[in-house]
Design a protein around this motif. Structure first.
Motif: not given
Length: 531
Positions: A308-327
Motif C-alpha cells: 500500500p505505497v500510495i494508500e499509506e501516504q493518503i490514508l489520513i484523508a479518511g475516506n480511503i479503502c484498499g489493502k489497509k482496510t481489508g478491501h
C-alpha cells in the motif's frame, strides 16, 4: 511527454516490447542487467540488437552481469561520459545496487540513466514479494509505474529527458503483467545523439551542501513534473456510481493494476460511472492532484500491487479503502479482488476470509528440483546428515521444503557461505557457481581472512539455471588462490556413480572435509539437464 511530437510510426506490441522500442528511440548506448524474473525476457530483446559483433555501431552494448551493484556502476560510468544507459534488475536486485544509487543522486550524473526494476506480485519466481516503488522515497528519485504499453513507451522517453534535466537516475517499476498486456504505441522521432557529461562543478559543494542543493533545486522540479505530467490522468465521471448517502465513488490506481481496473470496469459496464485517477508517475506523489480528486468523493478505492505505497501516504484523508482496510489483498490484484472491494466499499473495514483452496494449490504448485537433476544424490545425503546446512537462492533453495528437506536456511543470493560461518559448529554452505560469482566470493574471502570453519559445496553447472541458463564465469582458479583445501567432484562420472561408501564417493569426501579444521571447498560438477 515534455514536448508534443508527431509520431513517425505505429505498432502493436506488448509492454516489454514498448520499453524496448522506447529505449532504442531514446539513443540508449549501454544496457546492463542481472538475470531474474521478470526482466530476463526484456533483456533478451536487447541482446538481439545490442551486440558488438552484430551491429554497425560499436558504441552500443548489452550484457548480462553477475551482480546488480556492478551493473549500475558500469552504467554510471557510461552516464558520466555522455552515453545514455539502462539497467535491468529484478526487485531484490534493487537491494544490491542501492548503495551507489543513493549516492549518485547528490553526486549527480551525466547522460540519462534509467533503472528498470522487475517486481513479482504473487511471488511467482522470487524469494519475496518486495515493492520497488518504496525506493523512490528512500533514494529520492522519480519512480514510474507504467499501466500499459502506450504508457511504457512514453515513460521511457520522458524518463531519459527528466534524468538529464535533474542529473539523477530514474526508476521504472514493471511487473510480468505489463509484458502480457497488448496495445498500440506511437513511436516518436529518435532522440538527439548529444547528451550531457558529468559536470565537475558539483565538487565545489561539500557533501551536506550537495543534499541541500538537491532539495532546493532538483526535488521541486520532480514535484512539478508529478503534478503536471499527462502520464498522471484524471477521468472524472458526471453520472457517478451511487453509494450509501449519495456520495461519489472514485478509484486511484497505479501500474499494471490500472489495466486490471479498466478491464473490470468495462466488462461490468461501470467504466462510465466511476471516476478514476491513473498514476504512472508515483514518486514524488502528486499530492495536489490527489487532494483535488478526493475533494468530492465519499469513498476512494486505492488499487496497487504489491504494497500500500500510495494508500499509506493518503490514508489520513479518511475516506480511503484498499489493502489497509481489508478491501484488497496484498500482492497481486485480480478482477475478482476489485469486484469484492466494490461490493464492500461502504464498509470501513473488511475481514477477508482465508481461501484454504489457495493454500492447498500453493503447496501443489511449489517449484521443486528437476527429477533428472544431477545433484539429487547430494540433496538426499544432506537430508540425513547431522550438520547445519545453509543454502542459497539458486536451485538449492528448492531442496529446503519436504520431501528433500536438504538445506536448513536460505536468505539471499550469495549468502550461503557467510551464513554458514555463523553456525556454532562447522557447517555446510551449498552455493551455485552463479551465486558464488554474484556475491558469494566476498563471503569466502571474509571467511578466509577471519579464519572461520566452513565446508563450501559449489554446485558447478556453469549456468544460471533459475533465470534462463545464462553463462557463468569459472572462479575455480580464484578460489584456489585463496583457499588451500580445494577438491573437485564430477556427479556425471560413471566411476563415482557406482562407488557409494568408497573413497571415490561424494558422501565420503564431504564427511572427510567436515572433520578437518578451517575452510574446505568442493567444486561439484553436474550438467544441468534443462540447459
Amino acid at each position: 511527454m515534455k514536448e508534443e511530437k508527431e509520431a513517425v510510426s505505429e505498432t502493436v506490441c506488448n509492454g516489454f516490447e514498448a520499453l524496448y522500442f522506447a529505449a532504442l528511440d531514446s539513443d540508449v548506448k549501454l544496457v546492463t542487467g542481472v538475470p531474474g524474473y521478470p526482466v530476463t525476457s526484456l533483456m533478451e530483446l536487447f541482446l538481439k540488437k545490442y551486440n558488438l559483433t552484430k551491429t554497425d555501431d560499436s558504441t552500443c552494448r548489452a550484457s548480462w552481469l553477475t551482480n546488480e551493484k556492478v551493473a549500475l556502476e558500469v552504467a554510471l560510468g557510461a552516464s558520466v561520459s555522455g552515453r545514455r544507459s539502462l539497467v535491468l534488475v529484478k526487485h531484490v536486485g534493487m537491494n544490491i545496487l542501492s548503495d551507489p544509487l543513493i549516492t549518485s543522486v547528490t553526486h549527480t550524473i551525466g547522460a540519462g540513466l534509467v533503472i528498470i526494476a522487475g517486481d513479482d506480485p504473487g511471488v511467482k519466481g522470487s524469494q519475496n514479494e518486495q515493492d520497488s516503488r518504496w525506493y523512490g522515497k528512500i533514494v529520492e528519485v522519480p519512480v514510474f509505474d507504467p499501466s500499459c504499453p502506450e504508457a511504457a513507451y512514453g515513460i521511457i522517453r520522458r524518463a531519459y529527458e527528466l534524468s538529464e534535466e535533474t542529473r539523477i537516475p530514474v526508476i521504472i517499476r514493471v511487473t510480468a503483467g505489463l509484458e502480457k498486456s497488448k496495445g498500440k504505441i506511437k513511436r516518436l522521432p529518435a532522440a538527439s545523439a548529444l547528451h550531457p557529461v558529468f559536470d565537475r562543478s558539483i565538487w565545489k559543494l561539500r557533501m551536506v551542501e550537495k543534499h541541500q542543493h538537491f532539495h532546493s533545486n532538483v526535488y521541486p522540479v520532480l514535484e512539478n513534473e508529478s503534478e503536471n505530467t499527462d502520464l498522471n490522468e484524471v477521468r472524472e465521471r458526471g453520472n457517478d456510481e451511487p453509494i450509501k448517502g449519495g456520495g461519489k465513488l472514485g478509484i486511484i490506481s497505479s501500474g499494471f493494476a490500472s489495466s486490471v481496473v479498466e478491464d473490470f470496469l468495462k466488462k461490468s459496464g461501470k467504466d462510465k460511472r466511476i471516476s478514476r485517477l491513473i498514476l504512472n508517475l508515483v514518486n514524488p506523489l502528486p499530492v495536489k492532484k490527489i487532494k483535488a480528486f478526493l475533494k468530492d468523493k465519499q469513498k476512494v478505492l486505492v488499487v496497487e500491487e504489491s504494497e500500500p505505497v500510495i494508500e499509506e501516504q493518503i490514508l489520513i484523508a479518511g475516506n480511503i479503502c484498499g489493502k489497509k482496510t481489508g478491501h484488497l489483498p496484498y500482492g497481486q490484484i485480480t478482477s475478482e479482488d476489485i469486484e469484492f472491494a466494490l461490493e464492500n466499499i461502504e464498509k470501513e473495514n473488511v475481514l477477508r476470509p482465508v481461501d484454504s483452496s489457495l493454500i492447498e494449490s500453493g503447496k501443489k504448485g511449489r517449484a521443486a528440483i528437476c527429477e533428472d537433476c544431477p545433484y539429487l544424490p547430494l540433496y538426499h545425503f544432506l537430508r540425513n546428515i547431522d550438520v547445519q546446512v545453509a543454502g542459497d537462492m539458486g536451485c538449492s533453495v528448492r531442496s529446503a521444503p519436504e520431501p528433500l528437506a536438504a538445506v536448513d536456511v536460505s536468505f539471499a543470493l550469495g549468502s550461503a557461505i557467510s551464513v554458514a560461518c555463523g553456525f556454532e559448529k562447522k557447517g555446510i554452505a551449498v552455493i551455485g557457481d552463479f551465486a558464488l560469482a554474484h556475491s558469494g566470493i566476498l563471503g569466502l574471502l571474509n571467511a578466509v581472512n577471519e579464519g572461520y570453519e566452513v565446508l563450501v559445496l559449489v554446485l558447478q553447472n556453469e549456468v544460471a539455471a533459475m533465470t534462463g541458463g545464462q553463462k557463468v564465469p569459472d572462479l575455480r582458479k580464484m578460489v584456489e588462490a585463496v583457499v588451500s583445501d580445494v577438491s573437485f567432484f564430477d556427479m556425471d562420472n560413471e566411476t563415482n556413480k557406482h562407488s557409494a561408501g568408497s573413497e571415490l564417493s561424494l558422501p565420503y569426501l564431504i564427511t572427510e572435509k567436515l572433520a578437518l579444521p578451517g575452510i574446505s571447498v568442493i567444486f561439484i560438477k553436474g550438467i544441468c539437464r534443462k540447459y
